[in-house]
Design an enzyme around this catalytic site. Structure first.
Site, short mmCIF file in Angstrom:
data_model
loop_
_atom_site.label_atom_id
_atom_site.label_comp_id
_atom_site.label_asym_id
_atom_site.label_seq_id
_atom_site.Cartn_x
_atom_site.Cartn_y
_atom_site.Cartn_z
N SER A 212 30.86 31.26 41.35
CA SER A 212 30.48 31.55 40.22
C SER A 212 31.34 32.40 39.59
CB SER A 212 28.94 31.88 40.12
OG SER A 212 28.87 33.27 40.48
N ARG B 231 31.12 30.22 49.55
CA ARG B 231 31.64 28.89 49.65
C ARG B 231 30.59 27.96 50.29
NH1 ARG B 231 36.22 32.18 50.85
NH2 ARG B 231 35.53 32.67 53.20
N ASP C 64 33.98 46.17 44.33
CA ASP C 64 35.02 46.58 45.25
C ASP C 64 35.85 48.01 44.68
OD1 ASP C 64 34.96 44.48 46.86
OD2 ASP C 64 36.82 43.55 46.00
#
Length: 205
Positions: free
Chosen positions: A79, A73, A90
């Site tokens: 992107s 941020r 993750d």
């Protein structure tokens, strides 16, 4: 609860994120380092039965999942590549955590719990896949009892407390996580089915 805590954690991580950005370190690098640290810690500590130590190290690296978002941020609009990389890694980190604890159960000859850990691994991946596939079809899928943050908290807390000697906490945590993950998959399937039933027909690739 976890969504309510995110702003507070973000405020704590913002000074660190700003310092890293000033030194030319990007959010993608933090994402990669966090995943590598999680995988290394899970596969090193957990199969050896060092559950508390492993959980502490993994928790440190899991914070990178929040830090990279803070940094993204700061550097402008997120992107597409960054979002894709973060989501993909993750899954890698989650798989390593449950693979590590699964190996510990196998070494300890706890085959039932090894099966529960394997179910948690697969169900967690399925929860994420159902959402990704639904969104790829232009549908929404932000529902469910146990999203990734909740699954991580339940898993890591039960593993860590088990490492401190708290009896029965790890089996209870894993069974709870298995049930919650299964319920979440069903919730998301039903949610997508309702949307698909009301959507006008269109050609799909």
């Amino acid at each position: 609860m976890l969504k309510l805590l995110r702003p507070a954690v973000t405020r704590v991580l913002t000074p660190l994120g700003r310092a890293l950005v000033k030194r030319g370190i990007g959010p993608d690098a933090i994402t990669a380092v966090g995943t590598l640290g999680t995988v290394a810690a899970a596969l090193f500590f957990y199969p050896r039965g060092q559950l508390f130590a492993g959980t502490m190290v993994i928790t440190f690296f899991v914070l990178a999942d929040l830090l990279d978002g803070v940094m993204a941020r700061m550097t402008g609009p997120g992107s597409v590549w960054g979002a894709f990389l973060d989501s993909t890694l993750d899954r890698v980190g989650d798989a390593a955590i449950f693979s590590g604890i699964l190996l510990w159960f196998v070494v300890s000859d706890e085959m039932v719990l090894a099966g529960v850990a394997l179910f948690c691994l697969v169900a967690g991946a399925l929860v994420s896949y159902v959402k990704a596939r639904a969104e790829g079809l232009g549908l929404t899928c932000d529902v469910g009892l146990a999203e990734r943050p909740e699954r991580l908290v339940v898993g890591l807390v039960s593993i860590g407390l088990s490492g401190l000697g708290v009896p029965y906490i790890l089996p209870v945590g894993l069974w709870l996580l298995a049930v919650a993950s299964a319920v979440t998959v069903v919730q998301r399937l039903l949610h997508v089915r309702r949307q698909a039933a009301s959507a006008p027909p269109r050609p799909l690739r």
